[in-house]
Every structure is written in structure tokens, then in C-alpha cells.
Design an enzyme around this catalytic site. Structure first.
Site, PDB file in Angstrom:
ATOM      1  CG  ASN A   9     -56.046 -28.544  10.647  1.00  0.00           C
ATOM      2  OD1 ASN A   9     -56.080 -28.749  11.866  1.00  0.00           O
ATOM      3  ND2 ASN A   9     -55.352 -27.559  10.094  1.00  0.00           N
ATOM      4  CE  LYS A  11     -57.406 -24.395   9.856  1.00  0.00           C
ATOM      5  NZ  LYS A  11     -57.107 -23.272   9.034  1.00  0.00           N
ATOM      6  CG  HIS A  95     -51.389 -25.895   9.156  1.00  0.00           C
ATOM      7  ND1 HIS A  95     -51.685 -24.558   9.154  1.00  0.00           N
ATOM      8  CD2 HIS A  95     -52.407 -26.516   8.510  1.00  0.00           C
ATOM      9  CE1 HIS A  95     -52.851 -24.374   8.535  1.00  0.00           C
ATOM     10  NE2 HIS A  95     -53.306 -25.548   8.135  1.00  0.00           N
ATOM     11  CD  GLU A  97     -54.042 -21.990  10.455  1.00  0.00           C
ATOM     12  OE1 GLU A  97     -54.296 -22.806  11.360  1.00  0.00           O
ATOM     13  OE2 GLU A  97     -54.822 -21.752   9.508  1.00  0.00           O
ATOM     14  CD  GLU A 167     -53.156 -27.010   4.074  1.00  0.00           C
ATOM     15  OE1 GLU A 167     -54.300 -27.450   4.077  1.00  0.00           O
ATOM     16  OE2 GLU A 167     -52.641 -26.462   5.062  1.00  0.00           O
ATOM     17  N   GLY A 173     -58.589 -20.837   4.655  1.00  0.00           N
ATOM     18  CA  GLY A 173     -59.585 -20.137   5.462  1.00  0.00           C
ATOM     19  C   GLY A 173     -60.070 -18.842   4.844  1.00  0.00           C
ATOM     20  CB  SER A 213     -61.130 -22.352   0.521  1.00  0.00           C
ATOM     21  OG  SER A 213     -60.676 -21.331   1.400  1.00  0.00           O
TER      22      SER A 213
HETATM   23  C1  PEP Z   1     -56.260 -26.071   6.691  1.00  0.00           C
HETATM   24  O1  PEP Z   1     -56.562 -25.925   7.849  1.00  0.00           O
HETATM   25  O2  PEP Z   1     -55.246 -26.705   6.427  1.00  0.00           O
HETATM   26  C2  PEP Z   1     -57.130 -25.513   5.644  1.00  0.00           C
HETATM   27  C3  PEP Z   1     -56.841 -25.761   4.397  1.00  0.00           C
HETATM   28  O3  PEP Z   1     -58.198 -24.759   6.061  1.00  0.00           O
HETATM   29  P1  PEP Z   1     -59.491 -24.360   5.187  1.00  0.00           P
HETATM   30  O4  PEP Z   1     -60.001 -25.628   4.533  1.00  0.00           O
HETATM   31  O5  PEP Z   1     -60.469 -23.802   6.172  1.00  0.00           O
HETATM   32  O6  PEP Z   1     -59.054 -23.360   4.163  1.00  0.00           O
END
Ligand code: PEP
Length: 250
Positions: A9, A11, A95, A97, A167, A173, A213
Site C-alpha cells: 500500500n 499511500k 483502510h 486512514e 490491521e 506506520g 509495520s
Molecule cells: C498499511 O498501510 O496498511 C500499513 C500496514 O502500513 P505500515 O506497513 O507502514 O505499518
């Protein structure tokens, strides 16, 4: 046997030139394309170019969100018809976000998930708890409620093709990864919710990813867990070598 799925992803990162050169450098270097699915969920302005470059030996293309309507007066939005027409195969729905900054709700996630199936797009439906919910012992209730809401009214036949991404919000992040046991426990909760909705046979076909992460150093341990079928990866999907290393672990 569920086929692992590693999805990046991106972003709101990269320019078109950077996106294209990433794609050219991973193409034909992804290990055994038949063994695992790999997907890049790119910003909307890059989708046409990347979908045009995609083919054997490259990742498939996903979008990061979409509107549920086919067309209309929705300034700034992208429709499922547009995505399907470009050759986009996957779309991330809900997501955290999007839920936090763009007012997406369980209801809109459900409408978008239905619409994705209606246009032969595979939804990657994101669910996950906040730190407060985890500390208040509300994780199972939260994620199982989100899964039920997202799949409300969706047939078992469609649901079997869905991808669910677990998630935990506190791990996205932040550099904090859920331990593999914690991640598996949540994914097992999701699978038992799916079994409740559709029966065990269908639940066993649905792929569940962990996200939060994930990086080359921790992906193997996560994927070794019985209910984790892949990863949704933000930061560590941005560099070609790192994405290839993630795909190699699957
Ligand atoms: C994500 O964008 O869904 C995500 C899990 O980001 P990251 O791997 O940077 O934590």
C-alpha cells in the site's frame, strides 16, 4: 490451500516516474509468481500506467479506495467502472486512514465492498482495533463487528474471493508490530466470524492478511502462523528490494 497474498500500500507516495521505475525493477524478479499473489496498491493517477505495464512476472495492480457508484457528480472520486476498465484487480476498502480522515464508516465500507464484487474487483477489506480498544479487551468484538458489517448482504460465493486485512491501528506506520501470536489470534477470530457467517468451508477459502509495520525481517514469522495468509504492507513496500524480499518470504 490458500495462496499467500502480499500487497503493498503505497499511500500518498512517489511520482509517476518513481512508480514506473519501481515496477520495471521488480518485474521478472518476483519469486515464483504462481506460488503467491503480489499486488501494488498505487495512488490513482498512476494506475493506468502501471496497469499497462503489468503482466506475467509483475505484481498485479490495486487501488487504495474507490467510490461505490458507477458514475455521477462525486467530484474527485474514482469509480469501480474506471478501475476495472484500466485492468485494476484489487481495491483496498476501509483502510483505517480512510476511516479516520475521510469519514468512512462500516456502512460505506459495506457499500463499497458490494460494489467492488459487482465490478469483479477483489476487495481487500481492512479491519482493526485502536490501542484503547486493545487495552480495554475489545479487540475481538471490534474486528468481528467490522467483518460482519463489511460483508452484510454479500453471498458466500463472493465472500470466498474477498481478502480481509487485519490491521491493528496502533501498529500501522509506528514500527510496533503485533507479535505473531497476537496477530494470529485476531486472524483466527476473523476466520471464526467468517465461519459463523458462511460456514467453515467458505471461511477456509478466504485469505486473511496481517498489516502493521511488516518488513522483510518479521514477515516470515507472521506468515508461519496458521491463520495469516499474507501481508498488507505500507512503508516497507516502497523500495523494490524490500518488496522483493517480502514476496520471497511468501
Ligand atoms: C498499511 O498501510 O496498511 C500499513 C500496514 O502500513 P505500515 O506497513 O507502514 O505499518
Amino acid at each position: 490451500m490458500r495462496k499467500p497474498i502480499i500487497a503493498g500500500n503505497w499511500k500518498m507516495h512517489k511520482t509517476l516516474g518513481e512508480a514506473e521505475s519501481f515496477f520495471d525493477s521488480v518485474k521478472d524478479r518476483l519469486p515464483n509468481a504462481g506460488r503467491a499473489d503480489t499486488v501494488i496498491c498505487a495512488p490513482a493517477p498512476f494506475l493506468a500506467s502501471l496497469a499497462g505495464r503489468a503482466g506475467d512476472g509483475s505484481p498485479e495492480i490495486g487501488a487504495q479506495t474507490m467510490h461505490e457508484e458507477e458514475k455521477g457528480a462525486y467530484t474527485g472520486e474514482v469509480s469501480p467502472v474506471m478501475l476495472a476498465d484500466l485492468g485494476v484487480r484489487y481495491v483496498i476498502i476501509g483502510h483505517s486512514e480512510r476511516r479516520e480522515y475521510f469519514n468512512e464508516t462500516d456502512e460505506s465500507v459495506n457499500r463499497k465492498t458490494k460494489s467492488a464484487f459487482g465490478h469483479k474487483l477483489i476487495p481487500i477489506v481492512c479491519v482493526g482495533e485502536s490501542l484503547e480498544e486493545r487495552e480495554g479487551d475489545k479487540t475481538a468484538e471490534k474486528i468481528s463487528g467490522q467483518v460482519r458489517a463489511a460483508l452484510e448482504g454479500i453471498s458466500a460465493e463472493d465472500a470466498a474471493n474477498a481478502v480481509i486485512a487485519y490491521e491493528p491501528i496502533w501498529a500501522i506506520g509506528t514500527g510496533k508490530t503485533a507479535t505473531s501470536d497476537m496477530a494470529n489470534e485476531a486472524c483466527a477470530t476473523i476466520r471464526s466470524t467468517l465461519a459463523d457467517l458462511y460456514g467453515q468451508e467458505t471461511a477456509n477459502q478466504i485469505r486473511i492478511q496481517y498489516g502493521g509495520s511488516v518488513k522483510p525481517e518479521n514477515i516470515a514469522e507472521l506468515l508461519a502462523q496458521p491463520d495469516i495468509d499474507g501481508a498488507l504492507v505500507g512503508g516497507a513496500s516502497l523500495e523494490p528490494e524490500s518488496f522483493i524480499a517480502l514476496a520471497e518470504a511468501a
